[in-house]
Design an enzyme around this catalytic site. Structure first.
Site, mmCIF file in Angstrom:
data_model
loop_
_atom_site.group_PDB
_atom_site.id
_atom_site.type_symbol
_atom_site.label_atom_id
_atom_site.label_comp_id
_atom_site.label_asym_id
_atom_site.label_seq_id
_atom_site.Cartn_x
_atom_site.Cartn_y
_atom_site.Cartn_z
ATOM 1 C CE LYS A 190 -7.258 -10.585 -4.954
ATOM 2 N NZ LYS A 190 -7.332 -10.683 -3.513
ATOM 3 C CE LYS A 216 -14.090 0.158 -6.492
ATOM 4 N NZ LYS A 216 -13.812 1.008 -5.346
ATOM 5 C CE LYS A 223 -4.320 -1.764 1.852
ATOM 6 N NZ LYS A 223 -5.340 -1.642 2.895
#
Ligand code: AMP
Ligand code: TRP
Length: 332
Positions: free
Chosen positions: A195, A198, A111
């Site tokens: 996978k 979003k 992140k």
């Protein structure tokens, strides 16, 4: 025998796709039968990356309504900021956390390398796993149903728990264990090698609450052949079979598998069955959500009340922890 405690949490991001549902939420729903369950919508965690306050508020309630619509019982559900003891325990745990472990966390590295705010990385992002340890230990959870990607955070949670126990000279916290049940990994229908997610873009996910037309369109354009050697099932076909099975359409699964084994499978039939399965599920959930939204105020009140009830358990743990740590307690 007393029921064991299960805790899990999810960050409020505006969507719930079928990957989230089959990979996590469905499992939470099923666990409610056997365990004493606590499920949190973790809005403090959602502040660790750049965010907008209005959007956070909206996403938090959206997720609550979505979870209720898919079968989470209201009394098991809480909003993290309505149990502020999480953040106080998190401070205490910061003092039991070896700081060098924090910047080795995969999720932190991931992140922080993707900062969208001019390189800004908050200390909250670094301390994220300490707050997660507080989420888990404040309910003295025995089991934490999460994906394998959370193993590192669970390991750190146990490190914090045992350092605390050692320092205060009491085996106060039990060591929580991950619960890796059979959680199917759902692939993107547009690219079955990755996978469903979003962040990969519009084509790569199907929301549980999408309208029928979008679900059908996404399935119709699903990639089936990805150049596998003949005789091997392609990732795309496997994923469609998985969606049918995970969605509980056993009959279609069996009969299409027979076709496949007889080398007689028509992709249009497979897609039709996958679309039917998802549309039927989605319809059920959308109806339930509409019902809940028609009573928005009451439902919100119910979640505030369940959070207050759950908070009592958190307050008890925090009180014990403060006593054991040599901190004065507020009387309540
Ligand atoms: P995320 O939104 O990626 O933080 O995921 C929330 C939960 O859904 C986690 O428990 C993930 O393991 C699960 N999840 C997300 N995407 C998938 C997927 N494509 N297949 C299975 N589980 C998933
Ligand atoms: N870190 C988890 C995730 O990214 C979310 C989370 C926060 C969590 N606190 C938790 C999961 C406590 C399990 C238990 O999915």
């Amino acid at each position: 025998m007393e029921k064991k405690t299960v805790l899990s949490c999810i960050q409020p991001t505006g969507h719930m796709h079928f990957g989230n549902y089959f990979g996590a939420v469905k499992n939470w729903v099923d666990l409610q039968e056997k365990y004493d369950c606590f499920y949190g919508v973790v809005n403090y965690h959602a502040m660790t990356m750049p965010y907008k306050p209005d959007k956070l508020r909206q996403n938090t309630w959206d997720l609550i309504f979505n979870l209720l619509a898919t079968g989470i019982q209201p009394e098991n559900l809480f909003i993290q900021s309505l149990v502020p003891e999480h953040s106080e325990l998190s401070w205490i745990f910061n003092c039991f956390t070896p700081y060098g472990r924090l910047n080795q966390m995969t999720q932190f590295k991931d992140k922080s390398s993707k900062s969208t705010d001019d390189g800004f990385i908050s200390a909250g992002l670094l301390n994220y796993p300490v707050l997660q340890a507080a989420d888990i230990l404040i309910y003295r959870a025995d089991f934490v149903p999460v994906g394998k990607d959370q193993d590192q955070h669970l390991e750190l949670t146990r490190t914090i728990a045992s350092r605390f126990n050692n320092q205060v000279g009491k085996e106060y916290f039990v060591m929580p264990k991950g619960l890796h049940t059979e959680t199917p990994k759902i692939a993107s229908t547009a690219d079955p090698t990755r996978k469903m997610s979003k962040s990969a873009g519009e084509k790569h996910y199907i929301n549980v609450f999408d309208d029928e037309a979008r679900i059908r369109k996404q399935i119709r354009s699903a990639v089936t052949d990805t150049g596998e050697p003949s005789g091997e099932m392609s990732a795309g076909v496997e994923n469609l079979f998985l969606l049918i099975k995970a969605g509980g359409n056993e009959q279609a699964h069996v009969s299409l598998m027979e076709d496949y084994n007889a080398d007689n499978l028509k992709y249009v039939d497979l897609k039709e069955a996958a679309a039917e399965t998802l549309v039927a599920l989605s319809q059920k959930f959308r109806e339930k959500r509409a019902e809940l939204l028609a009573n928005k105020k009451e439902v919100k009140g119910q979640i505030k009340a369940s959070s207050a009830e759950i908070r009592k358990r958190a307050q008890q743990t925090l009180k014990d922890v403060k006593d054991l740590s040599g901190l004065m307690n507020v009387r309540f």
